[in-house]
Design a protein around this motif. Structure first.
Motif, PDB file in Angstrom:
ATOM      1  N   SER A  83     -13.524   8.387  -3.503  1.00  0.00           N
ATOM      2  CA  SER A  83     -13.076   9.075  -4.455  1.00  0.00           C
ATOM      3  C   SER A  83     -12.626   8.285  -5.664  1.00  0.00           C
ATOM      4  O   SER A  83     -12.213   7.048  -5.655  1.00  0.00           O
ATOM      5  CB  SER A  83     -11.772   9.889  -3.868  1.00  0.00           C
ATOM      6  N   PRO A  84     -12.938   8.845  -6.854  1.00  0.00           N
ATOM      7  CA  PRO A  84     -12.449   7.946  -8.028  1.00  0.00           C
ATOM      8  C   PRO A  84     -10.801   7.793  -7.977  1.00  0.00           C
ATOM      9  O   PRO A  84     -10.255   6.809  -8.703  1.00  0.00           O
ATOM     10  CB  PRO A  84     -12.774   8.849  -9.149  1.00  0.00           C
ATOM     11  N   PHE A  85     -10.137   8.753  -6.853  1.00  0.00           N
ATOM     12  CA  PHE A  85      -8.724   8.298  -7.118  1.00  0.00           C
ATOM     13  C   PHE A  85      -8.101   7.531  -6.087  1.00  0.00           C
ATOM     14  O   PHE A  85      -7.027   7.247  -5.569  1.00  0.00           O
ATOM     15  CB  PHE A  85      -8.130   9.692  -6.774  1.00  0.00           C
ATOM     16  N   ALA A  86      -9.386   7.006  -5.177  1.00  0.00           N
ATOM     17  CA  ALA A  86      -8.877   5.986  -3.841  1.00  0.00           C
ATOM     18  C   ALA A  86      -7.860   4.744  -4.449  1.00  0.00           C
ATOM     19  O   ALA A  86      -7.118   4.583  -3.609  1.00  0.00           O
ATOM     20  CB  ALA A  86     -10.179   5.533  -3.303  1.00  0.00           C
ATOM     21  N   ALA A  87      -8.442   4.325  -5.493  1.00  0.00           N
ATOM     22  CA  ALA A  87      -7.535   3.098  -5.996  1.00  0.00           C
ATOM     23  C   ALA A  87      -6.019   3.450  -6.270  1.00  0.00           C
ATOM     24  O   ALA A  87      -5.300   2.521  -6.100  1.00  0.00           O
ATOM     25  CB  ALA A  87      -7.956   2.547  -7.191  1.00  0.00           C
ATOM     26  N   LEU A  88      -5.916   4.521  -6.801  1.00  0.00           N
ATOM     27  CA  LEU A  88      -4.596   5.194  -7.022  1.00  0.00           C
ATOM     28  C   LEU A  88      -3.579   5.329  -5.688  1.00  0.00           C
ATOM     29  O   LEU A  88      -2.681   4.849  -5.918  1.00  0.00           O
ATOM     30  CB  LEU A  88      -4.630   6.467  -7.793  1.00  0.00           C
ATOM     31  N   LEU A  89      -4.365   5.805  -4.756  1.00  0.00           N
ATOM     32  CA  LEU A  89      -3.442   5.901  -3.428  1.00  0.00           C
ATOM     33  C   LEU A  89      -3.472   4.685  -2.854  1.00  0.00           C
ATOM     34  O   LEU A  89      -2.169   4.394  -2.260  1.00  0.00           O
ATOM     35  CB  LEU A  89      -4.375   6.668  -2.611  1.00  0.00           C
ATOM     36  N   GLU A  90      -4.402   3.796  -3.155  1.00  0.00           N
ATOM     37  CA  GLU A  90      -4.065   2.147  -2.418  1.00  0.00           C
ATOM     38  C   GLU A  90      -3.029   1.620  -3.164  1.00  0.00           C
ATOM     39  O   GLU A  90      -2.326   0.801  -2.424  1.00  0.00           O
ATOM     40  CB  GLU A  90      -5.387   1.467  -2.397  1.00  0.00           C
ATOM     41  N   GLU A  91      -2.878   1.535  -4.457  1.00  0.00           N
ATOM     42  CA  GLU A  91      -1.867   0.990  -5.216  1.00  0.00           C
ATOM     43  C   GLU A  91      -0.436   1.511  -4.819  1.00  0.00           C
ATOM     44  O   GLU A  91       0.396   1.032  -4.817  1.00  0.00           O
ATOM     45  CB  GLU A  91      -1.954   1.430  -6.745  1.00  0.00           C
ATOM     46  N   ALA A  92      -0.497   2.828  -4.269  1.00  0.00           N
ATOM     47  CA  ALA A  92       0.818   3.461  -3.998  1.00  0.00           C
ATOM     48  C   ALA A  92       1.262   3.149  -2.581  1.00  0.00           C
ATOM     49  O   ALA A  92       2.270   3.599  -1.999  1.00  0.00           O
ATOM     50  CB  ALA A  92       0.807   4.854  -3.941  1.00  0.00           C
ATOM     51  N   GLY A  93       0.245   2.463  -1.735  1.00  0.00           N
ATOM     52  CA  GLY A  93       0.501   1.897  -0.470  1.00  0.00           C
ATOM     53  C   GLY A  93      -0.354   2.540   0.794  1.00  0.00           C
ATOM     54  O   GLY A  93      -0.055   2.074   1.971  1.00  0.00           O
ATOM     55  N   PHE A  94      -1.285   3.330   0.369  1.00  0.00           N
ATOM     56  CA  PHE A  94      -2.118   3.799   1.387  1.00  0.00           C
ATOM     57  C   PHE A  94      -3.214   2.648   1.680  1.00  0.00           C
ATOM     58  O   PHE A  94      -3.661   1.780   1.032  1.00  0.00           O
ATOM     59  CB  PHE A  94      -2.930   5.070   0.823  1.00  0.00           C
ATOM     60  N   HIS A  95      -3.566   2.681   3.007  1.00  0.00           N
ATOM     61  CA  HIS A  95      -4.676   1.555   3.413  1.00  0.00           C
ATOM     62  C   HIS A  95      -5.839   2.216   4.046  1.00  0.00           C
ATOM     63  O   HIS A  95      -5.875   3.267   4.604  1.00  0.00           O
ATOM     64  CB  HIS A  95      -4.033   0.887   4.599  1.00  0.00           C
ATOM     65  N   PRO A  96      -6.975   1.690   3.787  1.00  0.00           N
ATOM     66  CA  PRO A  96      -8.322   2.105   4.119  1.00  0.00           C
ATOM     67  C   PRO A  96      -8.331   2.222   5.617  1.00  0.00           C
ATOM     68  O   PRO A  96      -8.038   1.078   6.043  1.00  0.00           O
ATOM     69  CB  PRO A  96      -9.450   1.514   3.424  1.00  0.00           C
ATOM     70  N   THR A  97      -8.974   3.240   6.272  1.00  0.00           N
ATOM     71  CA  THR A  97      -9.401   3.186   7.537  1.00  0.00           C
ATOM     72  C   THR A  97     -10.771   4.029   7.762  1.00  0.00           C
ATOM     73  O   THR A  97     -11.128   4.246   6.790  1.00  0.00           O
ATOM     74  CB  THR A  97      -8.367   4.066   8.284  1.00  0.00           C
ATOM     75  N   PRO A  98     -11.244   3.803   8.962  1.00  0.00           N
ATOM     76  CA  PRO A  98     -12.623   4.405   8.930  1.00  0.00           C
ATOM     77  C   PRO A  98     -12.524   5.841   8.507  1.00  0.00           C
ATOM     78  O   PRO A  98     -13.486   6.496   8.289  1.00  0.00           O
ATOM     79  CB  PRO A  98     -12.971   4.159  10.352  1.00  0.00           C
ATOM     80  N   ARG A  99     -11.469   6.623   8.962  1.00  0.00           N
ATOM     81  CA  ARG A  99     -11.261   7.987   8.778  1.00  0.00           C
ATOM     82  C   ARG A  99     -11.057   8.467   7.268  1.00  0.00           C
ATOM     83  O   ARG A  99     -10.943   9.507   6.928  1.00  0.00           O
ATOM     84  CB  ARG A  99     -10.286   8.672   9.656  1.00  0.00           C
ATOM     85  N   GLY A 100     -10.331   7.468   6.696  1.00  0.00           N
ATOM     86  CA  GLY A 100      -9.798   7.919   4.990  1.00  0.00           C
ATOM     87  C   GLY A 100      -8.721   6.836   4.794  1.00  0.00           C
ATOM     88  O   GLY A 100      -8.876   5.530   5.133  1.00  0.00           O
ATOM     89  N   LEU A 101      -7.776   7.311   3.904  1.00  0.00           N
ATOM     90  CA  LEU A 101      -6.681   6.609   3.535  1.00  0.00           C
ATOM     91  C   LEU A 101      -5.468   6.795   4.284  1.00  0.00           C
ATOM     92  O   LEU A 101      -5.131   7.964   4.163  1.00  0.00           O
ATOM     93  CB  LEU A 101      -6.510   6.627   2.005  1.00  0.00           C
ATOM     94  N   ARG A 102      -4.696   5.819   4.727  1.00  0.00           N
ATOM     95  CA  ARG A 102      -3.472   5.907   5.693  1.00  0.00           C
ATOM     96  C   ARG A 102      -2.278   5.494   5.080  1.00  0.00           C
ATOM     97  O   ARG A 102      -2.364   4.346   4.590  1.00  0.00           O
ATOM     98  CB  ARG A 102      -3.860   5.598   7.149  1.00  0.00           C
ATOM     99  N   MET A 103      -1.258   6.351   5.312  1.00  0.00           N
ATOM    100  CA  MET A 103       0.238   5.856   5.042  1.00  0.00           C
ATOM    101  C   MET A 103       0.943   6.038   6.323  1.00  0.00           C
ATOM    102  O   MET A 103       0.825   7.274   6.882  1.00  0.00           O
ATOM    103  CB  MET A 103       0.662   6.514   3.989  1.00  0.00           C
ATOM    104  N   ARG A 104       1.586   5.094   6.755  1.00  0.00           N
ATOM    105  CA  ARG A 104       2.630   5.248   8.125  1.00  0.00           C
ATOM    106  C   ARG A 104       3.952   5.185   7.578  1.00  0.00           C
ATOM    107  O   ARG A 104       4.301   4.726   6.596  1.00  0.00           O
ATOM    108  CB  ARG A 104       2.170   4.211   8.810  1.00  0.00           C
ATOM    109  N   ALA A 105       5.001   5.805   8.458  1.00  0.00           N
ATOM    110  CA  ALA A 105       6.357   5.911   7.986  1.00  0.00           C
ATOM    111  C   ALA A 105       6.780   4.444   8.018  1.00  0.00           C
ATOM    112  O   ALA A 105       6.361   3.619   8.776  1.00  0.00           O
ATOM    113  CB  ALA A 105       6.823   6.941   8.806  1.00  0.00           C
TER     114      ALA A 105
END
Length: 106
Positions: free
Chosen positions: A84-106
């Motif tokens: 997605s063109p928004f993937a970098a935006l989520l990664e900047e917020a702390g999401f991490h790429p995984t084989p299934r998508g972008l993940r954020m853990r508590a």
């Protein structure tokens, strides 16, 4: 969002983020699907803006606080989260790429 076949719905567990009173982000229960409403587009498609950055930061803060548990977003506006063109935006917020998508853990 324009060009997205997926529609938000009033469902228990879904989240909505408003910025300055405008719908900016919708996350389905469980977080697999994320819808973002950008202000504009450029030649390459939709572009992230300050409103989206603020909304994604609010979502990430909820996830970090443990209010959402682990969130794995697989699709953003109908496109794979990883491409997605928004993937970098989520990664900047702390999401991490995984084989299934972008993940954020508590």
């Amino acid at each position: 969002p324009a060009g997205c076949a997926h529609k938000p719905g009033r469902k228990a567990g879904s989240l909505v983020v408003l910025v300055d009173g405008e719908l900016t982000l919708y996350m389905e229960r469980g977080g697999k699907t994320l819808l973002l409403w950008p202000l504009g587009t450029d030649a390459d498609g939709p572009r992230p803006d300050a409103r989206l950055r603020e909304a994604v930061e609010a979502l990430a803060a909820l996830a970090r606080a443990g209010a959402l548990g682990t969130v794995t977003t697989e699709r953003i506006n109908g496109i794979s989260a990883l491409t997605s063109p928004f993937a970098a935006l989520l990664e900047e917020a702390g999401f991490h790429p995984t084989p299934r998508g972008l993940r954020m853990r508590a």
